[in-house]
Design a protein around this motif. Structure first.
Motif, PDB file in Angstrom:
ATOM      1  N   ASP A   4     -29.239  80.587 -10.704  1.00  0.00           N
ATOM      2  CA  ASP A   4     -28.687  79.233 -10.647  1.00  0.00           C
ATOM      3  C   ASP A   4     -27.263  79.125 -10.125  1.00  0.00           C
ATOM      4  O   ASP A   4     -26.736  78.028 -10.033  1.00  0.00           O
ATOM      5  CB  ASP A   4     -28.796  78.555 -12.027  1.00  0.00           C
ATOM      6  CG  ASP A   4     -28.171  79.376 -13.115  1.00  0.00           C
ATOM      7  OD1 ASP A   4     -27.328  80.237 -12.798  1.00  0.00           O
ATOM      8  OD2 ASP A   4     -28.523  79.160 -14.285  1.00  0.00           O
ATOM      9  N   HIS A   5     -26.608  80.224  -9.804  1.00  0.00           N
ATOM     10  CA  HIS A   5     -25.270  80.072  -9.233  1.00  0.00           C
ATOM     11  C   HIS A   5     -24.920  81.236  -8.313  1.00  0.00           C
ATOM     12  O   HIS A   5     -25.550  82.292  -8.370  1.00  0.00           O
ATOM     13  CB  HIS A   5     -24.217  79.944 -10.336  1.00  0.00           C
ATOM     14  CG  HIS A   5     -23.945  81.211 -11.064  1.00  0.00           C
ATOM     15  ND1 HIS A   5     -24.802  81.711 -12.014  1.00  0.00           N
ATOM     16  CD2 HIS A   5     -22.938  82.106 -10.972  1.00  0.00           C
ATOM     17  CE1 HIS A   5     -24.318  82.849 -12.485  1.00  0.00           C
ATOM     18  NE2 HIS A   5     -23.184  83.124 -11.869  1.00  0.00           N
ATOM     19  N   VAL A   6     -23.923  80.999  -7.475  1.00  0.00           N
ATOM     20  CA  VAL A   6     -23.450  82.018  -6.552  1.00  0.00           C
ATOM     21  C   VAL A   6     -22.105  82.502  -7.056  1.00  0.00           C
ATOM     22  O   VAL A   6     -21.216  81.700  -7.342  1.00  0.00           O
ATOM     23  CB  VAL A   6     -23.311  81.442  -5.133  1.00  0.00           C
ATOM     24  CG1 VAL A   6     -22.657  82.447  -4.205  1.00  0.00           C
ATOM     25  CG2 VAL A   6     -24.659  81.035  -4.591  1.00  0.00           C
TER      26      VAL A   6
ATOM     27  N   SER B 157     -22.190  75.855  -6.029  1.00  0.00           N
ATOM     28  CA  SER B 157     -21.069  76.761  -6.297  1.00  0.00           C
ATOM     29  C   SER B 157     -20.616  77.547  -5.062  1.00  0.00           C
ATOM     30  O   SER B 157     -19.650  78.285  -5.134  1.00  0.00           O
ATOM     31  CB  SER B 157     -21.417  77.703  -7.449  1.00  0.00           C
ATOM     32  OG  SER B 157     -22.768  78.056  -7.438  1.00  0.00           O
TER      33      SER B 157
ATOM     34  N   ILE C 240     -23.187  74.840 -15.002  1.00  0.00           N
ATOM     35  CA  ILE C 240     -23.989  75.844 -14.300  1.00  0.00           C
ATOM     36  C   ILE C 240     -23.985  75.562 -12.803  1.00  0.00           C
ATOM     37  O   ILE C 240     -23.796  76.448 -11.982  1.00  0.00           O
ATOM     38  CB  ILE C 240     -25.434  75.849 -14.856  1.00  0.00           C
ATOM     39  CG1 ILE C 240     -25.436  76.364 -16.301  1.00  0.00           C
ATOM     40  CG2 ILE C 240     -26.346  76.684 -13.981  1.00  0.00           C
ATOM     41  CD1 ILE C 240     -26.748  76.218 -17.011  1.00  0.00           C
ATOM     42  N   LYS C 241     -24.159  74.278 -12.463  1.00  0.00           N
ATOM     43  CA  LYS C 241     -24.264  73.901 -11.049  1.00  0.00           C
ATOM     44  C   LYS C 241     -22.969  74.205 -10.297  1.00  0.00           C
ATOM     45  O   LYS C 241     -22.986  74.725  -9.186  1.00  0.00           O
ATOM     46  CB  LYS C 241     -24.582  72.408 -10.977  1.00  0.00           C
ATOM     47  CG  LYS C 241     -25.052  71.945  -9.619  1.00  0.00           C
ATOM     48  CD  LYS C 241     -25.671  70.571  -9.687  1.00  0.00           C
ATOM     49  CE  LYS C 241     -24.619  69.505  -9.843  1.00  0.00           C
ATOM     50  NZ  LYS C 241     -25.159  68.150  -9.917  1.00  0.00           N
ATOM     51  N   TRP C 242     -21.843  73.877 -10.936  1.00  0.00           N
ATOM     52  CA  TRP C 242     -20.561  74.068 -10.246  1.00  0.00           C
ATOM     53  C   TRP C 242     -20.069  75.504 -10.328  1.00  0.00           C
ATOM     54  O   TRP C 242     -19.070  75.855  -9.699  1.00  0.00           O
ATOM     55  CB  TRP C 242     -19.495  73.139 -10.853  1.00  0.00           C
ATOM     56  CG  TRP C 242     -19.800  71.685 -10.738  1.00  0.00           C
ATOM     57  CD1 TRP C 242     -20.632  71.101  -9.826  1.00  0.00           C
ATOM     58  CD2 TRP C 242     -19.308  70.625 -11.561  1.00  0.00           C
ATOM     59  NE1 TRP C 242     -20.676  69.746 -10.035  1.00  0.00           N
ATOM     60  CE2 TRP C 242     -19.883  69.426 -11.084  1.00  0.00           C
ATOM     61  CE3 TRP C 242     -18.432  70.573 -12.643  1.00  0.00           C
ATOM     62  CZ2 TRP C 242     -19.604  68.184 -11.663  1.00  0.00           C
ATOM     63  CZ3 TRP C 242     -18.165  69.339 -13.218  1.00  0.00           C
ATOM     64  CH2 TRP C 242     -18.746  68.165 -12.736  1.00  0.00           C
ATOM     65  N   GLY C 243     -20.733  76.325 -11.120  1.00  0.00           N
ATOM     66  CA  GLY C 243     -20.333  77.726 -11.211  1.00  0.00           C
ATOM     67  C   GLY C 243     -19.064  77.939 -12.007  1.00  0.00           C
ATOM     68  O   GLY C 243     -18.205  78.719 -11.611  1.00  0.00           O
TER      69      GLY C 243
ATOM     70  N   ARG D 116     -12.945  80.338  -8.717  1.00  0.00           N
ATOM     71  CA  ARG D 116     -14.207  79.631  -8.928  1.00  0.00           C
ATOM     72  C   ARG D 116     -14.006  78.307  -9.648  1.00  0.00           C
ATOM     73  O   ARG D 116     -14.918  77.483  -9.713  1.00  0.00           O
ATOM     74  CB  ARG D 116     -15.175  80.531  -9.702  1.00  0.00           C
ATOM     75  CG  ARG D 116     -15.672  81.660  -8.814  1.00  0.00           C
ATOM     76  CD  ARG D 116     -16.379  82.715  -9.579  1.00  0.00           C
ATOM     77  NE  ARG D 116     -17.656  82.266 -10.104  1.00  0.00           N
ATOM     78  CZ  ARG D 116     -18.442  83.022 -10.836  1.00  0.00           C
ATOM     79  NH1 ARG D 116     -18.095  84.253 -11.122  1.00  0.00           N
ATOM     80  NH2 ARG D 116     -19.584  82.559 -11.294  1.00  0.00           N
TER      81      ARG D 116
ATOM     82  N   TYR E   1     -13.512  74.319  -7.398  1.00  0.00           N
ATOM     83  CA  TYR E   1     -14.532  73.290  -7.220  1.00  0.00           C
ATOM     84  C   TYR E   1     -14.789  72.537  -8.533  1.00  0.00           C
ATOM     85  O   TYR E   1     -14.981  71.329  -8.533  1.00  0.00           O
ATOM     86  CB  TYR E   1     -15.822  73.929  -6.706  1.00  0.00           C
ATOM     87  CG  TYR E   1     -16.903  72.938  -6.362  1.00  0.00           C
ATOM     88  CD1 TYR E   1     -16.702  72.005  -5.357  1.00  0.00           C
ATOM     89  CD2 TYR E   1     -18.110  72.919  -7.048  1.00  0.00           C
ATOM     90  CE1 TYR E   1     -17.681  71.081  -5.045  1.00  0.00           C
ATOM     91  CE2 TYR E   1     -19.090  72.001  -6.739  1.00  0.00           C
ATOM     92  CZ  TYR E   1     -18.871  71.084  -5.730  1.00  0.00           C
ATOM     93  OH  TYR E   1     -19.832  70.161  -5.433  1.00  0.00           O
TER      94      TYR E   1
END
Lengths: 164, 400
Positions: free
Chosen positions: A53-55, A110, B221-224, B367, B370
């Protein structure tokens, strides 16, 4: 080194048979998938569905001998505890003549910072990135993209010659 | 256009659209220019202009030997330098394929946790001054001094410690340092109670932090997001538990988590993590095994005369010649550690020369760029600093 993660081996096997890519398990919780840039979006979508779900990192690498760029996405999971132990490197290459890759922003948001930095430092264009412009460098920076190998650092010597 | 909010107020509110520059010299921005687009006092969008302290670690790594890179790599986060050091060395060790002795693993855990407490105290101090709470700022930096003194006693340096080397650590623990740590824990436990009285449970601070900058679990989770910010949004993720390094699989500790995901939850997570770090320190001091602090492979290379003077006399490691310009085999490695601000990853590609072909450094603040941008959208302008402070964003760490 302990035995490779069975779960990961199965994922890579599935992926190899489904998309005809070159994926292999390296070490306990690490794997590499080498893909062509035309199929990366499809594979990224598949990986997202199975829980990645993420990088973590987007890395651009310059290979001047073969005149190629490589982009590596390190992906992992937050929501799936078994997959969280795993880091998968998703790699794609392109030649100097066509430094364009599809952006994975639509799959993983991400990548926003990483792709933007890779564009700025190596001049690799990510098609579909919402805000592809400079971030770290000076406004008046000129010359080649700094992380390319052709950008040579000027080194100052320890001993400076006396002016004549 | 003129409108009236509520007749009883009798105040005319004129919606104004405009842009504001916050920083890079603004006290609430650190080394970052935040270009804010406003509608009234609601933030519509922010453009983060980072890079004011960019020092091109990744490019410089192409012209430095592996050992020479250690002090350079620590610079981006001088307040958390042990973790920067540790993550890099772990990646180098993976390429070199070196085993680290048990005692060195414990010592790494010990210094990492001391540094984590110091780093959180720094972050809390900065958050306090952002909110206009000067006492919190002074307490944060005062309490941090206690832990920095311990780091100085162990490593010999106050900020950029360069303590961890491939195959082990540079100096051994002494009974005097053990006693220092025990005293520091007693002091900090007492002081944290005072912190709760003056800052955490302070009604003004709560009003500024509660329900501000709310990040849901899905968004995190989406934005990391990483680190305490991620855990404050209810995601169970900590590298120390997921992929234990050092001696973390041998000590007992918990991962503080909150569901709320607001600025207040992020603050609470940090305070509870400090308590957990002190628990780890106590266990490490009790359990630490005897033995060498450097891998035998390198230890054997130290000349006997120097060994006698430094190791037997002062329990310090002198560098064998191997470290000057070793050539690791071709290959690549990615390592991750849980730094004070969250997950820190190093990706090294070696081409067999004494310098890395490519070094990628992904720091936690990098990280968070964003995350910060997305969190600000829709917030009130007055809350900008509260969100910024609660994320514990450290600009040099993001710029690298």
């Amino acid at each position: 080194m302990s035995a490779p993660n069975d779960n990961l081996a199965k994922i890579i096997q599935d992926l190899n048979s489904k998309f005809k890519v070159n994926g292999k398990v390296e070490g306990t919780n690490r794997a590499t998938i080498i893909v062509d840039k035309s199929q990366i979006l499809e594979i990224a979508n598949y990986l997202k569905q199975i829980g990645f779900d993420h990088v973590k990192a987007v890395t651009g690498i310059d290979y001047p001998e073969t005149e190629e760029f490589e982009v590596v996405y390190h992906i992992s999971s937050y929501s799936d505890l078994a997959l969280a132990k795993v880091i998968v490197a998703l790699r794609e290459k392109t030649s100097y003549k066509d430094p364009v890759f599809p952006s994975l922003f639509k799959v993983w948001e991400s990548v926003w910072t990483g792709e933007r930095e890779t564009y700025e430092m190596l001049g690799i264009v990510f098609e579909g990135h919402p805000e592809l412009r400079r971030m770290f460098l000076d406004e008046d920076f000129e010359g080649v993209y700094p992380l390319r190998k052709s950008y040579k650092l000027k080194q100052e010597g320890v001993f400076v010659d006396k002016p004549a | 256009m003129t409108s009236q909010l509520e007749p009883s107020f009798g105040v005319e509110i004129i919606p104004v659209e405009g842009e504001l520059n916050v920083g890079p010299q603004h006290p609430g921005s650190g080394h970052m220019r935040i270009y804010v687009k406003l509608n009234g006092d609601i933030i519509e969008d922010v453009d983060l202009d980072v890079g004011y302290v960019h020092r091109s670690v990744e490019k410089l790594s192409e012209v430095r030997n592996y050992m020479h890179l250690i002090p350079l790599i620590e610079r981006p986060a001088i307040l958390d330098s042990i973790h920067m050091n540790l993550g890099y060395i772990m990646a180098v060790e993976k390429i070199l394929n070196v085993d680290v002795p048990e005692r060195a693993q414990y010592l790494r855990t010990l210094v990492a946790e001391v540094n984590r407490i110091a780093s959180h105290l720094y972050g809390m101090g900065i958050l306090a001054i952002f909110l206009g709470h000067s006492t919190g700022f002074m307490w944060g930096f005062g309490d941090r001094e206690v832990w920095v003194e311990i780091l100085q006693a162990i490593t010999g340096a106050r900020v950029t410690n360069s303590y961890i080397i491939p195959g082990g650590v540079r100096r051994d623990l002494t009974p005097a340092i053990k006693e220092m740590i025990e005293k520091a824990i007693v002091y900090q436990r007492k002081k944290i109670q005072d912190w709760y009285k003056i800052l955490v449970n302070n009604p003004n601070i709560r009003a500024r932090l509660e329900n501000v900058g709310v990040m849901s679990k899905e968004n995190a989770i989406k934005w990391g997001a990483v680190g305490p910010n991620l855990r404050a949004s209810g995601v169970y993720y900590d590298v120390r538990k997921i992929e234990p390094y050092g001696a973390y699989d041998k000590v007992d500790f918990e991962i503080p988590m909150y569901k709320e995901g607001d600025a207040y939850a992020r603050t609470l997570v940090r305070f509870e993590e400090m308590e957990q770090s002190m628990r780890i320190l106590e266990q490490v001091i009790k359990q630490i095994p005897d033995g060498n602090i450097l891998s035998d492979r390198f230890f054997k290379q130290i000349p006997p005369v120097r060994l006698k003077k430094w190791w037997e006399g002062q329990r310090r490691v002198v560098f064998p010649g191997y470290y000057a310009s070793f050539r690791p085999p071709k290959g690549e490695a990615i390592s991750r550690v849980e730094a004070g601000r969250g997950e820190l990853a190093y990706y090294i590609i070696s081409d067999g020369s004494p310098k890395p072909y490519r070094l990628r450094m992904i720091t936690p603040s990098y990280r968070l760029i964003y995350v910060f941008k997305e969190l600000c959208k829709g917030a009130r302008y007055a809350d900008l600093v509260a969100i910024y402070g609660s994320l514990d964003y450290f600009p040099p760490e993001a710029d690298r």
